[in-house]
Structure formats: structure tokens, C-alpha cells
Design an enzyme around this catalytic site. Structure first.
Site, PDB file in Angstrom:
ATOM      1  N   SER A 146       0.829  -1.204   0.000  1.00 33.74           N
ATOM      2  CA  SER A 146       0.000   0.000   0.000  1.00 33.74           C
ATOM      3  C   SER A 146       0.860   1.249   0.000  1.00 33.74           C
ATOM      4  O   SER A 146       1.960   1.257   0.565  1.00 33.74           O
ATOM      5  CB  SER A 146      -0.901   0.011   1.243  1.00 33.74           C
ATOM      6  OG  SER A 146      -1.573   1.240   1.368  1.00 33.74           O
ATOM      7  N   TYR A 159      -1.414   0.450  10.444  1.00 31.78           N
ATOM      8  CA  TYR A 159      -1.486  -0.184   9.122  1.00 31.78           C
ATOM      9  C   TYR A 159      -0.305   0.249   8.253  1.00 31.78           C
ATOM     10  O   TYR A 159       0.372  -0.588   7.649  1.00 31.78           O
ATOM     11  CB  TYR A 159      -2.811   0.204   8.455  1.00 31.78           C
ATOM     12  CG  TYR A 159      -2.943  -0.289   7.043  1.00 31.78           C
ATOM     13  CD1 TYR A 159      -3.259  -1.617   6.778  1.00 31.78           C
ATOM     14  CD2 TYR A 159      -2.770   0.574   5.962  1.00 31.78           C
ATOM     15  CE1 TYR A 159      -3.389  -2.075   5.470  1.00 31.78           C
ATOM     16  CE2 TYR A 159      -2.905   0.127   4.657  1.00 31.78           C
ATOM     17  CZ  TYR A 159      -3.213  -1.192   4.413  1.00 31.78           C
ATOM     18  OH  TYR A 159      -3.335  -1.635   3.127  1.00 31.78           O
TER      19      TYR A 159
END
Length: 187
Positions: A146, A159
Site C-alpha cells: 500500500s 497499518y
């Protein structure tokens, strides 16, 4: 093994319920990918996905139990998958949990559990897959990460930190495979 035109003929998706993983498989089915293994925590819930893939032209869809948060099981599960499906062209590492930063702040154990899934699970399964791809002499481990790993932000830094670690791990793993016939692609 890839066909004479270089098309992927077989793929294993770790995180078989991943929307990105499923979309990738459907795109590969249009290019003659015919063997798919979907590995996820609840393989019975993947049956509708398997039906969709068959309708898209995939001839073999196998559903396998795989829990990214259980690194102790990875070697056995992945070795069995590779034994049942020799010559996998691509292994797509598509699992992960986004979570909620406020919830992580309130419950640090849940933050650690997310880190185990997103990072430790990827390290464990990635190392096993790399060895198995080296042994078969070809194949690509495609790791979905990501942009959150580029710069962790206040609203998702747990995250983001797991994805930053995953990026570094995947790059180093790819470097370690140079010359083996196996490779890593970071997506």
C-alpha cells in the site's frame, strides 16, 4: 508453467477473498489462466467466488484453508498446496487488515494482531513461498502492499507501519532470489 506466449496458467491467491486478488484472477482468466487456488481463512465462503471464476473460464478452482495470522501453519499448508499444484506461475499475497487507528489506540492487542497478519504472516508465508518457487525453478511472488507504507499518517499509522515493513521485506526477498528463476514483484 507459463504458456509459450508468456501467459500465466496458474495462480495461488493467499487471501483468496481479497477483492483485488479476485479481480486479478478474473483479468488473468481472460488471458488463459486456467488453474486457480484460493487460500483463505474460510474456504467454504469462497465457493461463490469459485463459481464466478469458473464462469470466467477458469477450469480448476481449488479452495484451501489458510490463516495469515497463524504463521506456524504456513509451511505445512503451502508445501501441501505446491505438492498438489506443481508449477505454480504466480503466488499473489493479497491478505491484510486495514483496521481502525482509534480502535487500535484503545486496544493495543488488536493493533498487534493486525501487525501479525499484515507483516509477520507475510514474512512467514513469503519465505516459504520463495523457497518453494526456487525449488520449482520459476515463478513470481506478487506482494500487494500500500501507498500507506510510504508515509504513515496519523489516521492509519499502525497499518502504514506494517506495509512499510512489508515493502522492505519484499524488496530484500526479491534481491535474495536473483538468479534462482523465482522472483518477487511488489505491487
Amino acid at each position: 508453467m507459463r504458456d509459450a506466449l508468456g501467459a500465466v496458467q496458474s495462480i495461488l491467491v493467499l487471501g483468496g477473498g481479497s477483492e483485488i486478488g479476485i479481480a486479478t484472477v478474473k483479468a488473468l482468466a481472460e488471458q488463459r489462466c486456467r488453474t486457480v487456488v484460493l487460500a483463505g481463512r474460510h474456504p467454504e465462503q469462497l465457493e461463490p467466488v469459485a463459481d464466478d471464476l469458473r464462469a470466467a473460464g477458469v477450469t480448476t478452482v481449488d479452495l484451501v484453508a489458510f490463516d495469515a495470522a497463524d504463521p506456524a501453519s504456513h509451511e505445512q499448508v503451502l508445501t501441501t498446496i505446491f505438492a498438489d499444484h506443481p508449477d505454480l506461475d504466480v503466488v499473489l499475497l493479497a491478505f491484510g487488515v486495514l483496521g481502525d487507528q482509534d480502535a487500535f489506540a484503545a486496544d493495543p492487542v488488536s493493533a498487534a494482531e493486525a501487525a501479525v497478519t499484515n507483516y509477520a504472516g507475510a514474512v512467514s508465508s513469503g519465505l516459504v513461498v520463495a523457497q518453494l518457487l526456487k525449488e520449482q525453478g520459476h515463478g513470481t511472488l506478487a506482494v500487494i502492499t500500500s501507498v500507506a507504507g510510504e508515509r504513515a499518517r496519523a489516521d492509519n499509522f499502525v497499518y502504514g507501519s506494517t506495509k512499510a515493513g512489508l515493502d522492505a521485506f519484499a524488496q530484500g526477498l526479491g534481491d535474495s532470489l536473483v538468479g534462482t528463476g523465482a522472483s518477487v514483484m511488489v505491487v
